[in-house]
Design a protein around this motif. Structure first.
Motif, PDB file in Angstrom:
ATOM      1  N   ILE A  12     142.250   9.468  67.519  1.00 48.94           N
ATOM      2  CA  ILE A  12     142.126   9.342  66.061  1.00 48.94           C
ATOM      3  C   ILE A  12     140.687   9.608  65.636  1.00 48.94           C
ATOM      4  CG2 ILE A  12     142.269   7.727  64.110  1.00 48.94           C
ATOM      5  CD1 ILE A  12     144.989   8.664  65.128  1.00 48.94           C
ATOM      6  N   PHE A  13     139.738   9.060  66.358  1.00 51.06           N
ATOM      7  CA  PHE A  13     138.322   9.271  66.066  1.00 51.06           C
ATOM      8  C   PHE A  13     137.975  10.763  66.130  1.00 51.06           C
ATOM      9  CE2 PHE A  13     133.880   9.514  67.572  1.00 51.06           C
ATOM     10  CZ  PHE A  13     133.251   8.922  66.492  1.00 51.06           C
ATOM     11  N   ILE A  15     139.991  13.375  65.824  1.00 56.20           N
ATOM     12  CA  ILE A  15     140.671  14.078  64.735  1.00 56.20           C
ATOM     13  C   ILE A  15     139.881  13.920  63.436  1.00 56.20           C
ATOM     14  CG2 ILE A  15     142.725  14.024  63.251  1.00 56.20           C
ATOM     15  CD1 ILE A  15     144.340  13.436  65.846  1.00 56.20           C
ATOM     16  N   LEU A  16     139.426  12.723  63.169  1.00 61.87           N
ATOM     17  CA  LEU A  16     138.640  12.492  61.957  1.00 61.87           C
ATOM     18  C   LEU A  16     137.336  13.270  61.963  1.00 61.87           C
ATOM     19  CD1 LEU A  16     139.186   8.678  61.341  1.00 61.87           C
ATOM     20  CD2 LEU A  16     140.073  10.587  60.002  1.00 61.87           C
ATOM     21  N   THR A  19     138.020  16.994  61.144  1.00 62.80           N
ATOM     22  CA  THR A  19     138.761  17.372  59.942  1.00 62.80           C
ATOM     23  C   THR A  19     138.177  16.837  58.641  1.00 62.80           C
ATOM     24  OG1 THR A  19     140.263  15.484  60.184  1.00 62.80           O
ATOM     25  CG2 THR A  19     140.946  17.564  61.187  1.00 62.80           C
ATOM     26  N   VAL A  20     137.297  15.873  58.690  1.00 63.76           N
ATOM     27  CA  VAL A  20     136.737  15.264  57.483  1.00 63.76           C
ATOM     28  C   VAL A  20     135.509  16.044  57.026  1.00 63.76           C
ATOM     29  CG1 VAL A  20     135.592  13.179  56.621  1.00 63.76           C
ATOM     30  CG2 VAL A  20     137.611  12.986  58.051  1.00 63.76           C
ATOM     31  N   LYS A 102     132.327  20.498  57.461  1.00 64.55           N
ATOM     32  CA  LYS A 102     132.931  19.930  58.663  1.00 64.55           C
ATOM     33  C   LYS A 102     131.950  20.014  59.833  1.00 64.55           C
ATOM     34  CE  LYS A 102     137.714  20.886  57.416  1.00 64.55           C
ATOM     35  NZ  LYS A 102     137.628  20.092  56.276  1.00 64.55           N
TER      36      LYS A 102
END
Length: 123
Positions: A12-13, A15-16, A19-20, A102
């Motif tokens: 999750i970390f 991916i963030l 993508t953020v 990004k």
């Protein structure tokens, strides 16, 4: 079970991170941006569909062959935004869009996200 949780949190970390859009820091937003993917089908008249370079100066002014000369406002936060104020056909005009900033990518000003039509920072 503990390993699965660690892998899940790490995934999750990651991916963030990739993508953020991150807020743009001070002087890193000023400089030259070149128009990319402009040869796609014309979707909007507010965006240039020809080679163009947008220069953002640190005094709040900008210059471009397409937009001419004008001034800009930055709204820097979770989703960094930019407003270009310029003159079009003798009348005041405004173009409102956002930045893509990004991790491991060059800063971009998005003109049409679906067609990847952007101003990409070159300097």
């Amino acid at each position: 079970m503990k390993k699965v949780l660690i892998v899940f949190v790490f995934s999750i970390f990651m991916i963030l991170i990739f993508t953020v859009d991150f807020p743009i820091k001070g002087d890193s937003l000023y400089g030259k941006y070149v128009n990319t993917n402009y040869q796609n089908t014309i979707c909007c008249v507010e965006a240039p569909h020809e080679p163009d370079t947008l220069i953002l100066f640190n005094d709040g002014k900008f210059e471009s062959k397409f937009y001419g000369k004008g001034w800009f406002e930055i709204y820097n936060g979770i989703s960094p935004r930019i407003q270009l104020h310029y003159t079009s056909f003798g009348k005041a005009a405004l173009f409102n869009t956002y930045f893509s900033n990004k991790f491991f990518e060059k800063t971009k000003i998005i003109l049409n996200a679906d067609m990847n039509h952007t101003y990409t920072k070159i300097d």
